[in-house]
Write a protein that holds these residues in place. Structure first.
Motif, PDB file in Angstrom:
ATOM      1  N   SER A 149       0.767  -1.309  -0.081  1.00  0.00           N
ATOM      2  CA  SER A 149      -0.011  -0.052  -0.120  1.00  0.00           C
ATOM      3  C   SER A 149       0.851   1.384   0.093  1.00  0.00           C
ATOM      4  O   SER A 149       0.725   2.331  -0.658  1.00  0.00           O
ATOM      5  CB  SER A 149      -0.992  -0.049   1.196  1.00  0.00           C
ATOM      6  OG  SER A 149      -1.978  -0.811   1.155  1.00  0.00           O
ATOM      7  N   THR A 150       1.947   1.261   0.759  1.00  0.00           N
ATOM      8  CA  THR A 150       2.846   2.473   0.620  1.00  0.00           C
ATOM      9  C   THR A 150       3.337   2.573  -0.776  1.00  0.00           C
ATOM     10  O   THR A 150       3.505   3.794  -1.065  1.00  0.00           O
ATOM     11  CB  THR A 150       4.093   2.065   1.655  1.00  0.00           C
ATOM     12  OG1 THR A 150       3.520   1.846   3.030  1.00  0.00           O
ATOM     13  CG2 THR A 150       4.970   3.406   1.636  1.00  0.00           C
ATOM     14  N   GLY A 152       1.790   2.080  -3.553  1.00  0.00           N
ATOM     15  CA  GLY A 152       0.678   2.355  -4.346  1.00  0.00           C
ATOM     16  C   GLY A 152       0.304   1.644  -5.247  1.00  0.00           C
ATOM     17  O   GLY A 152      -0.415   1.691  -6.143  1.00  0.00           O
ATOM     18  N   ASP A 154      -1.692  -1.221  -4.871  1.00  0.00           N
ATOM     19  CA  ASP A 154      -3.044  -1.645  -4.812  1.00  0.00           C
ATOM     20  C   ASP A 154      -3.901  -0.308  -4.877  1.00  0.00           C
ATOM     21  O   ASP A 154      -5.195  -0.611  -4.687  1.00  0.00           O
ATOM     22  CB  ASP A 154      -3.315  -2.355  -3.512  1.00  0.00           C
ATOM     23  CG  ASP A 154      -3.026  -1.412  -2.283  1.00  0.00           C
ATOM     24  OD1 ASP A 154      -2.276  -0.278  -2.552  1.00  0.00           O
ATOM     25  OD2 ASP A 154      -3.537  -1.970  -1.260  1.00  0.00           O
ATOM     26  N   SER A 155      -3.379   0.951  -5.316  1.00  0.00           N
ATOM     27  CA  SER A 155      -4.205   2.060  -5.280  1.00  0.00           C
ATOM     28  C   SER A 155      -4.676   2.095  -6.683  1.00  0.00           C
ATOM     29  O   SER A 155      -4.704   1.367  -7.572  1.00  0.00           O
ATOM     30  CB  SER A 155      -3.580   3.462  -5.480  1.00  0.00           C
ATOM     31  OG  SER A 155      -2.558   3.317  -6.177  1.00  0.00           O
ATOM     32  N   THR A 243     -11.359  -3.476  -3.079  1.00  0.00           N
ATOM     33  CA  THR A 243     -10.755  -2.355  -4.268  1.00  0.00           C
ATOM     34  C   THR A 243     -12.079  -2.256  -4.975  1.00  0.00           C
ATOM     35  O   THR A 243     -12.244  -1.045  -5.749  1.00  0.00           O
ATOM     36  CB  THR A 243      -9.934  -3.590  -5.180  1.00  0.00           C
ATOM     37  OG1 THR A 243      -8.828  -4.054  -4.181  1.00  0.00           O
ATOM     38  CG2 THR A 243      -9.393  -2.665  -6.244  1.00  0.00           C
ATOM     39  N   GLU A 248      -9.330   2.765  -0.807  1.00  0.00           N
ATOM     40  CA  GLU A 248      -7.789   3.275  -1.122  1.00  0.00           C
ATOM     41  C   GLU A 248      -7.143   2.204  -0.130  1.00  0.00           C
ATOM     42  O   GLU A 248      -7.147   2.222   0.918  1.00  0.00           O
ATOM     43  CB  GLU A 248      -7.571   4.524  -1.027  1.00  0.00           C
ATOM     44  CG  GLU A 248      -8.178   5.208  -2.307  1.00  0.00           C
ATOM     45  CD  GLU A 248      -7.238   4.953  -3.581  1.00  0.00           C
ATOM     46  OE1 GLU A 248      -5.779   4.802  -3.332  1.00  0.00           O
ATOM     47  OE2 GLU A 248      -7.717   5.045  -4.620  1.00  0.00           O
ATOM     48  N   ASN A 249      -5.892   1.736  -0.824  1.00  0.00           N
ATOM     49  CA  ASN A 249      -4.820   1.250   0.042  1.00  0.00           C
ATOM     50  C   ASN A 249      -5.561  -0.021   0.960  1.00  0.00           C
ATOM     51  O   ASN A 249      -5.292  -0.176   2.005  1.00  0.00           O
ATOM     52  CB  ASN A 249      -4.186   2.169   1.023  1.00  0.00           C
ATOM     53  CG  ASN A 249      -3.297   3.438   0.274  1.00  0.00           C
ATOM     54  OD1 ASN A 249      -2.654   3.035  -0.825  1.00  0.00           O
ATOM     55  ND2 ASN A 249      -3.395   4.627   0.966  1.00  0.00           N
ATOM     56  N   GLY A 252      -3.066  -2.484   2.721  1.00  0.00           N
ATOM     57  CA  GLY A 252      -2.559  -1.934   4.270  1.00  0.00           C
ATOM     58  C   GLY A 252      -3.624  -2.103   5.314  1.00  0.00           C
ATOM     59  O   GLY A 252      -3.531  -2.130   6.270  1.00  0.00           O
ATOM     60  N   LYS A 253      -4.813  -1.727   4.830  1.00  0.00           N
ATOM     61  CA  LYS A 253      -5.837  -1.953   5.837  1.00  0.00           C
ATOM     62  C   LYS A 253      -6.329  -3.064   6.340  1.00  0.00           C
ATOM     63  O   LYS A 253      -6.804  -3.346   7.407  1.00  0.00           O
ATOM     64  CB  LYS A 253      -7.088  -0.977   5.264  1.00  0.00           C
ATOM     65  CG  LYS A 253      -7.141   0.441   4.944  1.00  0.00           C
ATOM     66  CD  LYS A 253      -8.449   1.116   4.319  1.00  0.00           C
ATOM     67  CE  LYS A 253      -8.569   2.460   4.578  1.00  0.00           C
ATOM     68  NZ  LYS A 253      -7.560   3.130   3.562  1.00  0.00           N
TER      69      LYS A 253
END
Length: 411
Positions: A149-150, A152, A154-155, A243, A248-249, A252-253
């Motif tokens: 996620s950091t 990006g 999966d953004s 998704t 978003e992200n 990470g969540k």
């Protein structure tokens, strides 16, 4: 166990689960977004975990326990796995992707037992020492999700650029590092008893089937298989769901689930000793139903809190059922069936139960696919919620409460 050995084993666990978390959480999203796979193909890809779990006892029971040092097999598997991960990184369609993934999971699933075996071999008191080492595996899984996620990948922008394929390259590189590192781990030779006569039933855990003569254990065993059906919905659909609705992200969540797993692991001994096995398992099943209800009615805007709570319930769902179930199985097995009983319950849950669940999740997801290309997620999530409630009612009706005696399970 000295501090350096503890560090070496903890690093092994971190890398082991970093590799798995690097691709497993986002695979459904990757297949749908990058390879344009159908829901049935995604469910087939996830079912490779079950095929691996079913075949794993052959590799561990027939090879690792009898002929070679566990750390050397672990190293060899991860070196081969690094090459297979790179081939998956280069895959352009599902027909080329699936056979490589299947080969990888048949090799990877036994490593989950191998890292435990290597760890236990260095411990004087596993009941006290193992959790400190094993928790670094969960931290490794969390780290991989946060890194994705950091960066990006999966953004929305990352998905549009096809960057999610980089997860396979990351997994390949870390698997290569773990493969090399494994050869430096403390020696774990084949078990002494493996030099004697070989029994296929013992290698596969089938001798533990005699435990099913105990009615309570038989109810628990069947419930374990059934509850893995809704569990498969989470593993297969959670990432594509988040998704698709615009969270978003999301990777990470989803690590919130692993954080809660650590916290509830610490709370489990207190809850288990105070309330007993039946109430502990009931809380886990109820948590499964509540989680899917939150997923059904949550959204990416004002209802995002429902999604986050549903993810956070993973610790209750997993720890209170699977970890307490392992304790319960160990107590019934005794010394004679201690290893084979754990192998049997793993084969039944991760093998049979989740295989059915992945198939069902694929069929149901495809049925509720709208012409626009989006899914009716409310209807999809209500089905595993309903299954969880049915399993809960079955268990509460037939399972009689019992106490785990300290002299039965000294750990």
């Amino acid at each position: 166990m000295n501090l350096m050995t503890k560090f070496r084993l903890s690093l092994m666990m971190f890398l082991e689960f970093f590799v798995w978390g690097s691709w497993y959480v986002t695979m459904g999203t990757f297949l749908g977004n990058n390879l344009k796979s159908a829901d049935q193909e995604i469910s087939l890809a996830f079912s490779t975990q079950s095929f691996g779990a079913i075949i794993a006892p052959f590799i561990v029971g027939l090879i690792a326990d009898r002929y070679f040092h566990a750390q050397r097999i672990l190293g060899a598997i991860h070196l081969v796995g690094a090459g297979l991960m790179y081939l998956l990184y280069q895959s352009g369609d599902f027909s080329g992707f699936f056979p490589i993934l299947l080969a990888y999971m048949i090799l990877f699933m036994p490593t989950l037992a191998l890292v435990n075996s290597i760890s236990f071999n260095q411990m004087k008191d596993p009941a006290k020492e193992f959790s400190v080492v094993r928790v670094w595996g969960t931290i490794g899984w969390i780290a991989s999700g946060l890194l994705i996620s950091t960066l990006g990948w999966d953004s929305i922008g990352g998905l549009a650029d096809g960057m999610l394929k980089n997860t396979w390259l990351m997994a390949s590189l870390v698997s290569l590092a773990l493969g090399i590192y494994s050869f430096t781990l403390p020696a774990t030779p084949p078990r002494a008893q493996a030099k004697g006569g070989f029994k296929l039933s013992e290698a596969l855990g089938l001798d533990a089937l005699s435990l099913l003569k105990h009615k309570n254990f038989a109810i628990f065993f069947l419930s374990s298989i059934l509850i893995c059906i809704p569990l498969a919905f989470y593993y297969q659909n959670a990432s594509p769901f988040l998704t698709e609705i615009g969270v978003e992200n999301s990777t990470g969540k989803m690590t919130i689930g692993q954080v809660s797993e650590v916290l509830f692991m610490l709370a489990l001994p207190v809850f288990f000793s105070r309330f007993g096995i039946k109430k502990t398992l009931l809380v886990a099943m109820l948590a499964w139903a509540v989680r899917y209800l939150f997923f059904a009615y949550g959204d990416a805007d004002s209802g995002v809190w429902m999604l986050l709570v549903g993810i956070a319930l993973h610790g209750v769902c997993y720890d209170f059922f699977f970890v307490s179930g392992q304790i319960y199985t160990d107590a019934h097995a005794g010394q004679r069936f201690k290893s084979s009983a754990q192998g049997l319950i793993t084969l039944a849950t991760y093998g049979v139960g989740m295989l059915i669940g992945f198939w069902a999740a694929g069929q149901i997801s495809d049925y509720f696919l709208n012409p626009s290309g989006n899914h009716d997620w409310t209807s999809i999530w209500l089905i595993p919620a309903g299954i969880s409630v049915l399993v809960l009612l079955f268990f509460i009706s037939f399972f009689k409460d019992e106490r785990i005696k300290p002299d039965t399970n000294p750990n």
